[in-house]
Write an enzyme that holds these catalytic residues in place. Structure first.
Site, PDB file in Angstrom:
ATOM      1  N   CYS A  99       0.816  -1.229   0.000  1.00 42.46           N
ATOM      2  CA  CYS A  99       0.000   0.000   0.000  1.00 42.46           C
ATOM      3  C   CYS A  99       0.842   1.267   0.000  1.00 42.46           C
ATOM      4  CB  CYS A  99      -0.957  -0.004   1.176  1.00 42.46           C
ATOM      5  SG  CYS A  99      -2.013  -1.444   1.206  1.00 42.46           S
ATOM      6  N   HIS A 105      -2.959   7.091   3.345  1.00 40.95           N
ATOM      7  CA  HIS A 105      -3.430   5.879   2.660  1.00 40.95           C
ATOM      8  C   HIS A 105      -4.793   5.526   3.246  1.00 40.95           C
ATOM      9  CE1 HIS A 105      -4.085   1.881   1.404  1.00 40.95           C
ATOM     10  NE2 HIS A 105      -3.657   1.301   2.513  1.00 40.95           N
ATOM     11  N   ASN A 163     -10.293   0.021   0.721  1.00 41.89           N
ATOM     12  CA  ASN A 163      -8.837   0.122   0.688  1.00 41.89           C
ATOM     13  C   ASN A 163      -8.349  -0.338  -0.688  1.00 41.89           C
ATOM     14  OD1 ASN A 163      -6.098  -0.287   0.901  1.00 41.89           O
ATOM     15  ND2 ASN A 163      -6.189  -1.365   2.864  1.00 41.89           N
TER      16      ASN A 163
END
Ligand code: ACO
Length: 312
Positions: free
Chosen positions: A113, A239, A269
């Site tokens: 990520c 994030h 996500n």
């Protein structure tokens, strides 16, 4: 190193929209559980689209918005942990599909990520040497193909999507950024087919603790390097893994809610794609006028982490 300046953004989402109620028909969960624990209300899942197709769409969107000629692109870097192929890389497919120059580097970075932040920093340093003025940097992911849709503790968290930015060097400003690695394959990973298990595993609470600690510290370190306080910054873009993680970081800084941009409710996500998708939406909402200062910060499997200051 000179500062990295974003001059155009773009995004692409798969057509298929999956709400929390839709997820509750697949696994034993509820909109109430998912939204209160994570802030997620819906996500997009690929339904036939390839990850590279999303990436190409996002890249075209950014090139068109920025009015950038293909010949001006000096590097292509994709942050992704879910490429369609082991090889060639997503970046090579984008070079081919978009007809980008042949004398430029094109490669992927897997920092999970944190991949977009890593890619942005590497692209910025490559541009110090390239003759062409711009680099194309993406975060593009298809987490749905790596998620066990019978495991309610992970399948409700992720979504698919791609974000792209065009960057140039800003020779009048310095680069301020931090990044790092805290190896911990026990708590988060995705073995893949070769290892006999295609799916993501996660110890959610360990990830939560790592994310809150390292993202808060990373923002502090970037601000210290740039000799700024959070009041000097217009937005922080974390994030988008979990609204509670973002809120935890925000509260560490006693910052107002509007300073921490959030769109996790719409996309879940999307791993390396979450920050460039957020930047694209902010741009579309008129939040990124020239002069705006934005700190981006992320964490990912590895564990990896990173943050940097962007000035628009
Ligand atoms: N629906 C309903 N119940 C669920 C679900 C679900 N989707 N998932 C888990 N549960 C249940 C569990 O089975 C457990 O039940 P039990 O008490 O009967 O055993 C209960 O809910 C609590 O489970 P926990 O895992 O303890 O829940 P927690 O409060 O820790 O929340 C969460 C889980 C949301 C995943 C949290 O740990 C978290 O946000 N962690 C960070 C995750 C993250 O951001 N990962 C990033 C992924 S990759 C990346 O971006 C780098």
């Amino acid at each position: 190193m000179d500062a990295v300046q974003i001059i155009a953004t773009g995004k692409a989402l798969p057509k298929k929209l999956v709400t929390n109620d839709d997820m509750s028909k697949i696994v034993d969960t509820s909109d109430e559980w998912i939204s209160t624990r994570t802030g997620i209300r819906q996500r997009h899942f690929c339904d036939g689209e390839k990850n590279w197709e999303l990436a190409c769409q996002a890249a075209k969107h950014a090139l068109e918005k920025g009015g950038i000629e293909k010949e001006q692109i000096g590097a292509v870097i994709v942050g992704t942990a879910t490429p369609d192929y082991i090889m060639p890389s997503m970046a090579c497919i984008i070079q081919e599909e978009l007809g980008l120059p042949e004398d430029i580097p094109a490669f992927d970075i897997n920092a999970a990520c944190s991949g977009f932040i890593y890619a942005l920093r590497v692209a910025g340093s490559l541009l110090q040497e390239e003759a062409r003025p711009y680099a194309l940097v993406l975060g593009s992911e298809q987490l749905s193909t790596r998620t066990d849709m019978t495991d309610r503790s992970t399948c409700v968290l992720f979504g698919d999507g791609a974000g792209a930015v065009i960057i140039k060097r800003n020779t009048e400003k310095k680069f301020y950024g931090v990044w790092g690695t805290v190896g911990n394959r026990a708590s988060l990973g995705c073995p893949g087919h070769v290892m006999g298990d295609p799916y993501i595993y996660m110890d959610g609470q360990t990830v939560f603790r790592f994310a809150t600690q390292y993202m808060s510290n990373a923002v502090k370190q970037v601000l210290e390097k740039a000799e700024l306080t959070l009041e000097d910054v217009d937005y922080v873009v974390c994030h988008q893994a979990n609204e509670r993680i973002i809120e935890y970081v925000r509260k560490q800084f006693k910052a107002p809610a509007e300073k921490f941009f959030k769109n996790i409710g719409k996309y879940g996500n999307t791993s390396a794609a979450s920050i460039p998708i957020a930047l694209t939406e902010m741009d579309e909402q008129g939040l990124l006028e020239p002069g705006k200062k934005v700190v981006i910060v992320g964490f990912g499997a590895g564990f990896t982490w990173g943050s940097m200051l962007l000035e628009f």
